[in-house]
Write an enzyme that holds these catalytic residues in place. Sequence first.
Site, PDB file in Angstrom:
ATOM      1  N   GLN A 129      20.640  40.549  35.560  1.00  0.00           N
ATOM      2  CA  GLN A 129      21.977  40.024  35.857  1.00  0.00           C
ATOM      3  C   GLN A 129      22.944  41.172  36.167  1.00  0.00           C
ATOM      4  OE1 GLN A 129      24.059  38.648  32.362  1.00  0.00           O
ATOM      5  NE2 GLN A 129      25.125  37.061  33.490  1.00  0.00           N
ATOM      6  N   GLY A 130      23.430  41.248  37.387  1.00  0.00           N
ATOM      7  CA  GLY A 130      24.379  42.293  37.769  1.00  0.00           C
ATOM      8  C   GLY A 130      25.800  41.767  37.768  1.00  0.00           C
ATOM      9  N   TYR A 131      26.364  41.607  36.576  1.00  0.00           N
ATOM     10  CA  TYR A 131      27.752  41.149  36.446  1.00  0.00           C
ATOM     11  C   TYR A 131      28.653  42.321  36.010  1.00  0.00           C
ATOM     12  CZ  TYR A 131      27.176  35.967  36.700  1.00  0.00           C
ATOM     13  OH  TYR A 131      26.963  34.672  37.096  1.00  0.00           O
ATOM     14  N   SER A 132      28.454  42.813  34.773  1.00  0.00           N
ATOM     15  CA  SER A 132      29.378  43.794  34.177  1.00  0.00           C
ATOM     16  C   SER A 132      29.382  45.108  34.947  1.00  0.00           C
ATOM     17  CB  SER A 132      28.976  44.093  32.724  1.00  0.00           C
ATOM     18  OG  SER A 132      28.883  42.919  31.980  1.00  0.00           O
ATOM     19  N   SER A 164      20.666  44.158  31.414  1.00  0.00           N
ATOM     20  CA  SER A 164      19.491  43.995  30.544  1.00  0.00           C
ATOM     21  C   SER A 164      18.210  43.939  31.376  1.00  0.00           C
ATOM     22  CB  SER A 164      19.591  42.703  29.729  1.00  0.00           C
ATOM     23  OG  SER A 164      20.708  42.747  28.894  1.00  0.00           O
ATOM     24  N   GLU A 247      24.182  30.553  30.555  1.00  0.00           N
ATOM     25  CA  GLU A 247      23.861  31.703  29.692  1.00  0.00           C
ATOM     26  C   GLU A 247      24.387  31.473  28.272  1.00  0.00           C
ATOM     27  OE1 GLU A 247      25.492  35.485  30.968  1.00  0.00           O
ATOM     28  OE2 GLU A 247      24.375  36.564  29.427  1.00  0.00           O
ATOM     29  N   GLU A 378      35.921  36.502  21.303  1.00  0.00           N
ATOM     30  CA  GLU A 378      37.355  36.383  21.610  1.00  0.00           C
ATOM     31  C   GLU A 378      37.550  35.692  22.962  1.00  0.00           C
ATOM     32  OE1 GLU A 378      35.915  39.166  20.575  1.00  0.00           O
ATOM     33  OE2 GLU A 378      36.816  39.478  18.606  1.00  0.00           O
TER      34      GLU A 378
END
Length: 393
Positions: A129-132, A164, A247, A378
């Site tokens: 997963q290439g998000y952050s 990951s 997710e 949060e």
Amino acid sequence: MDLDVFRKETRDWLASQCPESMRTAMPGDEYPGGGKRARYKNPDTQLWMQRCAEKGYTAPTWPKQYGGAGLDARQAQVLREEMSRLKVRTPLVGMGLSMIGPALLEYGTEEQKAEHLPRIATGEIWWCQGYSEPNSGSDLASLQTRAVVDGDEYIINGQKVWTSGADRADWIFCLVRTDPKAPKHNGITFLLFDMDQPGVSVRPIKLISGLSPFCETYFQDARALRKNVVGQVNDGWTVAKRLLQYERTMIGGGQGGGAGRSNLVEVARQYVGVSDGKLAQPQLRDEVIQHGMNDRCFGLAVRRNLEESRSTKAPSFVSSMFKLYGTEQNKSRSELLLKAMGVQMLGWQGEGFEEKELEATRAWLRTKANSIEGGTSEVQLNIIAKRVLGLPD
Ligand SMILES: Cc1cc2nc3c(=O)[nH]c(=O)nc-3n(C[C@H](O)[C@H](O)[C@H](O)COP(=O)(O)OP(=O)(O)OC[C@H]3O[C@@H](n4cnc5c(N)ncnc54)[C@H](O)[C@@H]3O)c2cc1C
């Protein structure tokens, strides 16, 4: 098919097909992730995966033409119950099955579904997963990785972080900025591409444990086919949010999993002992019971949600509640195991500890990340406040 008949057939099939060694709690290094680079410590892991894939049981609710078993929600529930009853391990896990697969079923073109879903269901392809990005975590929509059109392709430049399994992944689903002038949520596109190409490099991030579960991922003129845009160009945020719901449901345990986990009561009985047929420590007994009741209530809430969302077949913002509660529940379960096992769950290596005890220590520490990955607690509280309770910004 009548549900009782289905239950009987499923029970018989599981009993005859699941290897003995797949009916034990799953050690951290035996997770059945699939992928071209997978090496299985226990050959039964692969055997079990293959048998389930042939039956469609790696992706039970997916349509048969994409490698699933085409089960409806009630049949899938029966399958989960029977797997749990026999304590059989989940045959295949990963972001393919729980994240990009469901997103493709909802937003993918027919060509994308036919190309990618069967290869997920058989465990052939491992996805990451290439998000952050270094400056875009909770504020994900501020991401800066760029993609520009070049003929039939996009050329991608930028960096992702905390990816990951990127060092083992075959393919990536990635958020890229395709219109830098648009408001930040509107210029993002959701792209799929092959990790095995010269423009992609990964650097594993080494943890204090020595392990590297995630990586820094760099794109330098990496290439993706334009036909691998999921959803609309510049509207990737819509797909991205839905995938996060899948997710979060998965991380919080909202898919009704849990088969193959060690049994808290059995572990507590083994380490603390029993008096008068009860767990010997009254306070721990109370906490274990409370935890068990909460687990049961949570399981029922998950089930009710699965039933209610049967018509839409998609999660909603409720996934943030599952993520928030399920991860806290998972963390407190590990804390209770620690209370029961005492110093036997504080070993890292060396003599004096059984393998399952060392495993429990690692699992306990790993739970700490549950309330960060997939969006922090949060952030989930913010979503619940705004999207579920309708409170103002
Ligand atoms: C085990 C693990 C695996 C991961 N795997 C992946 C992966 O495969 N792919 C991927 O793309 N990412 C992955 N991540 C990254 C994860 O998505 C981010 O860590 C997460 O979204 C938080 O972002 P951040 O780390 O930048 O923290 P920040 O966004 O910098 O947050 C720092 C702190 O500030 C708080 N905070 C921030 N904004 C707000 C706000 N608006 N209101 C209240 N509090 C706020 C946060 O709750 C947190 O406590 C993984 C993370 C972990 C721990």
